[in-house]
Design an enzyme around this catalytic site. Sequence first.
Site, mmCIF file in Angstrom:
data_model
loop_
_atom_site.group_PDB
_atom_site.id
_atom_site.type_symbol
_atom_site.label_atom_id
_atom_site.label_comp_id
_atom_site.label_asym_id
_atom_site.label_seq_id
_atom_site.Cartn_x
_atom_site.Cartn_y
_atom_site.Cartn_z
ATOM 1 N N ASP A 119 4.657 15.166 3.698
ATOM 2 C CA ASP A 119 3.492 14.390 4.124
ATOM 3 C C ASP A 119 2.444 14.320 3.005
ATOM 4 O O ASP A 119 2.537 15.048 2.023
ATOM 5 C CB ASP A 119 2.887 15.061 5.363
ATOM 6 C CG ASP A 119 1.953 14.144 6.142
ATOM 7 O OD1 ASP A 119 2.033 12.912 5.952
ATOM 8 O OD2 ASP A 119 1.162 14.649 6.952
ATOM 9 N N GLU A 137 1.206 10.214 -0.766
ATOM 10 C CA GLU A 137 0.934 8.882 -1.378
ATOM 11 C C GLU A 137 0.360 9.051 -2.777
ATOM 12 O O GLU A 137 0.621 8.165 -3.606
ATOM 13 C CB GLU A 137 -0.015 8.087 -0.473
ATOM 14 C CG GLU A 137 0.605 7.716 0.870
ATOM 15 C CD GLU A 137 0.707 8.903 1.840
ATOM 16 O OE1 GLU A 137 -0.041 9.888 1.644
ATOM 17 O OE2 GLU A 137 1.534 8.851 2.760
ATOM 18 N N ASP A 192 0.690 7.017 10.687
ATOM 19 C CA ASP A 192 -0.232 7.239 11.806
ATOM 20 C C ASP A 192 -0.595 5.953 12.538
ATOM 21 O O ASP A 192 -1.706 5.429 12.425
ATOM 22 C CB ASP A 192 -1.495 7.931 11.282
ATOM 23 C CG ASP A 192 -1.187 9.306 10.698
ATOM 24 O OD1 ASP A 192 -0.064 9.809 10.913
ATOM 25 O OD2 ASP A 192 -2.052 9.863 10.013
#
Lengths: 723, 723
Positions: B319, B322, B432
């Site tokens: 997670d 990015e 999300d």
Amino acid sequence: MMQHRALLHTICYRSGAPFQTNAVLPEITVDIRPAAALPYFTITQTDGKTALRYELARHDRVYGLGEQLGGLNKRGKMYRTYNTDISPHQPHIETLYGSHPFLFITGERGFGFFLDYPSEMMFDISHTHKDILEITIPSQDFDLYLFDVSEPKQIVREYLTLTGSPYIPPKWAFGYQQCRYSYPDAETVQAIATKFRELDIPCDAIGMDIDYMVNYKVFTLDDDKFPKFAEFVAQMKTNGFRLVPILDAGVKVEPGYAIYDEGKANDYFCKDEQGEDFVAAVWPGLCHFPDFLREEVRAWWGKQYRFFTDQGIEGFWNDMNEPAIFYVPEKMKQAREKIYAILSKDDIGRELTEVGDTMELFNRREYFKAFSQRADDGRVVNHDAVHNLYAFDMTRGTAEQLKLAMPGTRYFLLSRGSYAGLHRFSGIWTGDNSSWWEHLEVNIHMLISLNFAGFFYTGADTGGFGAEVSPELMIRWMQLGMFSPLFRNHTWYGSRQQEPWSFDPETTAILRDVLRLRYAMIPYAYSEYMRAVRELRPFIAPLFFEFSGERSQQVEDQFLYGESLMIAPVYTPNARGRFVHLPESRWLRWNASRCEDRAMTVMQPDDYYVSADIHEVPMFLRENRLCVLAEPMSHVHEQPIRKLTVLGFVTNAAEFVYYEDDGASYGYRDGQCAELTIRARKTAAGIEVSCEKCEHGYALQISELACEFYDEHGKQFRSSVTL
Amino acid sequence: MMQHRALLHTICYRSGAPFQTNAVLPEITVDIRPAAALPYFTITQTDGKTALRYELARHDRVYGLGEQLGGLNKRGKMYRTYNTDISPHQPHIETLYGSHPFLFITGERGFGFFLDYPSEMMFDISHTHKDILEITIPSQDFDLYLFDVSEPKQIVREYLTLTGSPYIPPKWAFGYQQCRYSYPDAETVQAIATKFRELDIPCDAIGMDIDYMVNYKVFTLDDDKFPKFAEFVAQMKTNGFRLVPILDAGVKVEPGYAIYDEGKANDYFCKDEQGEDFVAAVWPGLCHFPDFLREEVRAWWGKQYRFFTDQGIEGFWNDMNEPAIFYVPEKMKQAREKIYAILSKDDIGRELTEVGDTMELFNRREYFKAFSQRADDGRVVNHDAVHNLYAFDMTRGTAEQLKLAMPGTRYFLLSRGSYAGLHRFSGIWTGDNSSWWEHLEVNIHMLISLNFAGFFYTGADTGGFGAEVSPELMIRWMQLGMFSPLFRNHTWYGSRQQEPWSFDPETTAILRDVLRLRYAMIPYAYSEYMRAVRELRPFIAPLFFEFSGERSQQVEDQFLYGESLMIAPVYTPNARGRFVHLPESRWLRWNASRCEDRAMTVMQPDDYYVSADIHEVPMFLRENRLCVLAEPMSHVHEQPIRKLTVLGFVTNAAEFVYYEDDGASYGYRDGQCAELTIRARKTAAGIEVSCEKCEHGYALQISELACEFYDEHGKQFRSSVTL
């Protein structure tokens, strides 16, 4: 107690001593019974609160709540009634600018109710529990008007009998309005107006957003930006354009500023807990808030509009009247300190989310609990308890005084905030939506829901306020706006230009055709609008108001526009068609693109995928109904309408009542209007047409009808009538 | 230059000296030509930038871009490729967590292209100009691979030949996964697991979100919350549950913390402009960021997973890669000062919006320009120029080392961030989202688009991450999740519980049926998934991949699930049915609700409104195709599958290849798998079935088939086969 005749099925179930909101017409009297006698619901009252619980059958449908997001059938979402300035309109948002706690249920058992309570209520409609409607009221003082009939049409009629007949704007307000936050000055407004006329795109009004004011002070005008305003207004009007300025509710705290000084001197402002004038910030910075609950304050406020009407202005939009509050100084101080404390650390991880939460200062509930208002009977009430009335009373005051300021001329008025009953005084627009396809779809649902609540004159910011519109979304949204009584293109300062010529030449051409068709349909729309007001039934209605088939009950993305036309807007990108349901009767399909061309096709009741290329709007003329079209004009009052085209789908007999009045005065109230009943009948020889004129102190201007009828085989019959 | 055989139509148009991303398989060689020779596009290069312009025909459709919002046909929106942690996913958002710059156009002229450039590009697809596709690259160094064929299937095959064969997870990952941010401790996880088994609801895995760590430090585990972790993992596995912990990219700056110390000692972190280790804050507060561009860093990082694999863990989700950045200290200081300056005034009006803007600290572009990485060849590159590779390289490193840490056992791996080519190593989830009906619809489009880009193993947070799900939305979303290879229910700590039993008993019963049907279909899904990987064609495909009719080209809300089934999910509230398009062939309608009951109806190709009550999923079996069903199990490896039901719609002849392997190892790569070809043929006597077994170093476990065939009249034919 006297029973109003039209309200045979309405009973008021009263709990405690409700605050009198004026949503219900003062002249109406209904039976009042104790809330404990309320049928259908389980009512629980503890700790000063009330819970109303209703068990829904699996396929019951729940409608209403006026200006709310979500589907037309409100099941599956949590809703609140607490007027709030909020944007973007994300799908989970529970409350917007207006509160319209009128609902009805159809299915195994049908009935409607209006919960006349002017503060927050929660409506958990199958959100928490799949088959439970649970309403929570943080009070035991409220009126619940029960409309104990099962037919939705009749429920709406009872509600509108109770709360009053919908607002009728001047006829020019059925034209198109161009707006932007903001056209900075008169020069820009002039250029926009000129462009409309040059490009032969109809338009009747241009909106003036907050930047026309001096430092955002209400009832001021920046002379540098708009010099010689009265002259400018007159000149614009000569060219067929009304200017429509925005007005905000907050009054800047600034000694020397007349509105502030007067309000202060006369003690017109809401009070904080110390009995001082309540202070909170909006656009101009710190402000006071007029206490619109009081008659004298409403009158004072309403008289201020003469600043504009004296300069020739005839229309307004009341904004920020939920009221919107950016912050109150004390909360800002606390937030500042909390933020200072967090931000002065050098290593912040998860705590950073607290900073964001702390900075969410806008419209906190506590602000609305921190000031009070005074009712006309002298009672002091906490604002929170009557929060949803703020816009209602501001706009009521505006309307009452505009009537006096503009004798014999209908005022044009929109409000952003609203409460049930405001539909008597004013239209509303649906606030700061976004250029999202999802909001085009929501626009369809809201138009229908707001019609239930009597807001016939309403519309969304066409093209979207926030975010960036694409040419295709602009086209599709204008194709829906075409059917909104309020048809206004408006957008935010941060987004691209949205005027009809702001895209490519093909888009301009398509938008011109859309607007020309809109104007061509005004005679039909105005006739049907006036009839809907007279008969107290929605001008824009869902299929299930007219059709009883199981499938019609489910359709949320088509609507009846008046009694003759059904519209199936396209609200998805890159569509070349869409699915439609054609209920019970036969329909004449009319993929409208230009008012000059029509290719009509007879369709049997069924489900279809119909083509709808980017320039086409799927419209359907109902069997044995007529509609009328005029030649498009550059603005509504460009010239009198002498000739109408009558379109009809006649398999047996059809009738349409064309309505006309001066479109400007209140003469219609005294019967100064004319009706032309057009009748068509299919005979062996063809389709015969006959007309009946009915004039009362107003002479019908129509002198010629060009009839274009189609029978069940799609065969066309043309004829003309000279009146 | 050698031409790869399967890539006869792929040519690389090179501009400048592109950074080698590793999206393209190293063993592939294609013709390289100068970008100036690129056909179709107008290419403009000035000021170090490149603009590629393509004129679209009115009805051309543009597909691709993988993980993006909007329609399946990407026309009408502005897109960007710049991996970004952003939520909520509002419709106008231009970029999400992954960048997949592979697109294709179909219509008047068809071709595809992959723009191999690892930083921001803008894709203005008919947003500004209705009929123009304009791509802007802030560089003149890139590779554009042109797939100069018109057939979408072939374009995808060429792309996947170029970038590699999709990730194959262990078979248990085709089961259902339950997750929440966060199940706080082992006790809660245990209780969740127990509940699944008690209620007879199938489930194979439970996710562990960030709160299992010590102060959000990656590769730590809070022993208080999860004591005796290895034992717990083993015990859970015995009961058929895998635990799947989350891993974040940032490493907390904390001397004494092993990962920090090692990274520091070995100089593994990205560098700021002063050559110091770059510091930015994420969950744990200030962090350094491993420089995954370097082989040695990837290897070091990947080896850390042994902390978990040594304790029996077999799956992970990477997670915040990015990477997500909350703020950098210098920017925070500036923001703090600006905010202090504004907030210390006592009268703030419109300026307050500046405070909000200033506090938008998350993921500012400037952060990503403020640090550098070092390529394996020693070149120092600004992170911004290779931004979209960060997650790619982190996950590449993870995958490479997991292969070594788990010899002979397939690892389970998801990544949030991604770049083209990551589909070789890992699945992705789509970040999300929110409990919005709109996101259920977007989920359909993304599944298809991500399949184009090779991300066959993917899925959304079923039920929605943010906002509050309603029972009905949960049901409808689970009915779609059922067809996502990654089927994971996940939600945010602030929202209601989303486990299948968290609603009313009827909802639990419906969700149990959905999950049982999911498990019953795993033999079909796994067979088709493996075949799709082998044949390099989407496992989930749009109708136009198989059908050429004009209507099939427009459908965005139905998909082919493997080659035999078409699914038409319900994605609107309160629906009792939906419109479907049935293309070209005949279809056997199967409104699936329970795996035990089926009512099958033959339907002709056309447009229909089909019923779909809340417990029903509209599924359609294609003409002359078969599918297989097993008995549902509580988890994938509960017991070997001995018996299959073969469902068939046989009007002439049909064939299905059932595939089996151990579901756990890489043996399939060496051919350790078995296939059972099932053939059905309609004869005068009925429907005949024949089977052909093909086993290679793996023995087929199926021993019995129960056949249930239907002919064009809907007549049922039952038979059984013992193998």
